[in-house]
Design a protein around this motif. Structure first.
Motif, PDB file in Angstrom:
ATOM      1  N   MET A 102      -6.751   7.972   3.333  1.00  0.00           N
ATOM      2  CA  MET A 102      -6.920   6.598   2.871  1.00  0.00           C
ATOM      3  C   MET A 102      -7.653   5.808   3.949  1.00  0.00           C
ATOM      4  SD  MET A 102      -6.380   3.873   0.954  1.00  0.00           S
ATOM      5  CE  MET A 102      -5.035   4.126  -0.235  1.00  0.00           C
ATOM      6  N   LEU A 133       0.850  -1.189   0.000  1.00  0.00           N
ATOM      7  CA  LEU A 133       0.000   0.000   0.000  1.00  0.00           C
ATOM      8  C   LEU A 133       0.881   1.233   0.000  1.00  0.00           C
ATOM      9  CD1 LEU A 133      -2.999   1.058   0.388  1.00  0.00           C
ATOM     10  CD2 LEU A 133      -2.438   1.187   2.822  1.00  0.00           C
ATOM     11  N   ALA A 152      -9.233   1.284   0.354  1.00  0.00           N
ATOM     12  CA  ALA A 152      -8.614  -0.012   0.088  1.00  0.00           C
ATOM     13  C   ALA A 152      -9.451  -1.076   0.795  1.00  0.00           C
ATOM     14  CB  ALA A 152      -7.177  -0.043   0.580  1.00  0.00           C
ATOM     15  N   ARG A 168      -9.249   7.862  -1.049  1.00  0.00           N
ATOM     16  CA  ARG A 168      -9.154   6.522  -1.623  1.00  0.00           C
ATOM     17  C   ARG A 168      -9.569   5.500  -0.573  1.00  0.00           C
ATOM     18  NH1 ARG A 168      -4.155   4.224  -3.572  1.00  0.00           N
ATOM     19  NH2 ARG A 168      -3.015   5.654  -2.192  1.00  0.00           N
ATOM     20  N   ILE A 184      -5.189  -6.733   0.176  1.00  0.00           N
ATOM     21  CA  ILE A 184      -6.020  -5.693  -0.427  1.00  0.00           C
ATOM     22  C   ILE A 184      -6.607  -6.220  -1.726  1.00  0.00           C
ATOM     23  CG2 ILE A 184      -6.031  -3.391  -1.467  1.00  0.00           C
ATOM     24  CD1 ILE A 184      -3.904  -2.593   0.565  1.00  0.00           C
ATOM     25  N   SER A 228      -8.216  -1.146  -4.490  1.00  0.00           N
ATOM     26  CA  SER A 228      -8.119   0.203  -3.946  1.00  0.00           C
ATOM     27  C   SER A 228      -8.365   1.203  -5.060  1.00  0.00           C
ATOM     28  CB  SER A 228      -6.742   0.444  -3.310  1.00  0.00           C
ATOM     29  OG  SER A 228      -5.719   0.416  -4.292  1.00  0.00           O
ATOM     30  N   LEU A 236      -8.804   1.934   5.133  1.00  0.00           N
ATOM     31  CA  LEU A 236      -8.785   0.484   4.999  1.00  0.00           C
ATOM     32  C   LEU A 236     -10.142  -0.026   5.456  1.00  0.00           C
ATOM     33  CD1 LEU A 236      -5.260  -0.338   6.508  1.00  0.00           C
ATOM     34  CD2 LEU A 236      -5.853   0.196   4.144  1.00  0.00           C
TER      35      LEU A 236
END
Length: 389
Positions: free
Chosen positions: A67, A59, A242, A240, A249, A252, A69
């Motif tokens: 970002m 990543l 992911a 973004r 992942i 993403s 997750l």
């Protein structure tokens, strides 16, 4: 305040609050794409006992980017956050901040020396300290005057200057969260990590605070990584997303792209209600149980796939059920009232179940025969039928 990266600390970034520039614009993704990654995770794996939690994860997060997750419980997202913070060591791979390895086969910089700010799920404010004292807690290297100025700057950023002398138990949940965020931002970290930051808030406040936290992070110009299992939260706060599954992942990208063009059935299903219409490509259309769908309405599908069996992804807002006794596609099996909307589960003739979204004031009886209308005004995603679970 000086840029601490110039004095040998690679993990701290200069203050950007003074500029007053709100970078939350449509050009965020373009700007971040041109910058060097602030955070890089390369080939990282982590096991606890015999269980592999993270498997060869990679990543990169760019300067000023938010970002998230996103994934189910146990997928490895929180472990990833702990690896970045330095609270865990990877078994394999490296973690870099501003190009410098902070975790690797022969390197492990301790958490307190990484210049990483953390906002914990429970906020973790010191109950015996005021809001101002909580924000000032990590600023021991500043003079009294500079510390006071920095605290004032941060409390103004989060809209709590008037509550500087309040103790945590005198603050609302949203105010406590903003104090926790101000404390994390105070030492000017290179990256701020947010662990399920909205899970302890009630529903209405959660929505309000998502917008507020994004505004604060963008105003500060800080790079942030958040983890959550809440799809709406991830899509609304992030530059973004992911999507994490089983320690890897799966996909993403910008939220709109990941939602509208999922690359796996897992991503499609985890991001929201999803049904898959079986069909076959014949000439310029996909023949499904709801009738033909032109291949120009299906993303990436061409006549080169002629005679191939596919599954077309449809979501509740793509479909509408219309009572029809003469030429029904299926029958209503369940109804779920959600306030503004109602979801109807419709079982089609081939056994596939789809969900149709209607306004709350529309009513269709259980077991009613219905025709299902595909009303999507966007390209639909599809998957090869031979990849079914």
């Amino acid at each position: 305040m000086s840029d601490s990266r110039a004095s040998g600390d690679p993990t701290r970034a200069p203050s950007r609050i003074e500029s007053g520039a709100d970078t939350d614009t449509d050009t965020d993704a373009d700007a971040s794409a041109a910058s060097e990654p602030v955070l890089e995770i390369e080939g990282v794996s982590k096991s606890f006992g015999p269980e592999r939690i993270i498997d060869d994860l990679a990543l990169a997060v760019d300067e000023g980017e938010i970002m998230t997750l996103l994934g189910p419980s146990g997928c490895g997202k929180t472990t990833t956050l702990r690896l970045v913070a330095g609270l865990e060591r990877p078994d394999e791979g490296v973690v870099r901040l501003h190009g410098e390895t902070v975790s690797g086969p022969e390197t492990h910089i301790p958490p307190e020396d990484r210049g990483v700010g953390v906002v914990f799920q429970e906020f973790a404010l010191f109950p015996h300290l005021t809001a101002a004292e909580n924000v000032a807690f990590g600023l021991t290297d500043l003079s009294k005057a500079d510390r006071k100025a920095r605290v004032s700057e941060l409390l103004d950023l989060v809209g709590l200057e008037s509550r500087a002398e309040a103790y945590p138990d005198e603050l609302s949940g949203g105010q406590q969260q903003r104090v926790a965020l101000a404390r994390a931002l105070a030492p000017e970290p290179g990256v701020v990590l947010l662990d399920e930051p909205f899970s302890n808030l009630d529903v209405d406040l959660r929505v309000e605070m998502r917008e507020e936290v994004r505004r604060i992070l963008k105003k500060a110009g800080v790079t942030a990584v958040s983890v959550t299992h809440d799809q709406e939260e991830a899509l609304s706060i992030s530059d973004r997303v992911a999507v994490v599954n089983d320690g890897q992942i799966e996909q993403s990208g910008v939220p709109e792209s990941v939602f509208q063009h999922p690359k796996s059935r897992f991503v499609a299903g985890f991001l929201g209600h999803a049904a898959f219409l079986p069909g076959q490509v014949v000439g310029g259309e996909v023949r499904t149980g709801l009738g033909p769908v032109g291949i120009d309405r299906v993303d990436g599908l061409t006549e080169a796939y002629d005679r191939i069996d596919v599954d077309v992804l449809v979501r509740p807002d793509d479909l509408r059920a219309v009572p029809d006794e003469e030429a029904p596609d299926g029958s209503v099996r369940a109804r779920r009232y959600l306030g503004p909307t109602v979801l109807y589960d419709v079982e089609l003739g081939d056994g596939t179940t789809v969900e149709c979204m209607h306004n709350h004031d529309e009513s269709i009886a259980i077991d009613a025969s219905v025709r299902v209308v595909l009303k999507a005004d966007h390209e639909l995603a599809w998957f090869p039928a031979d990849q079914r679970d």
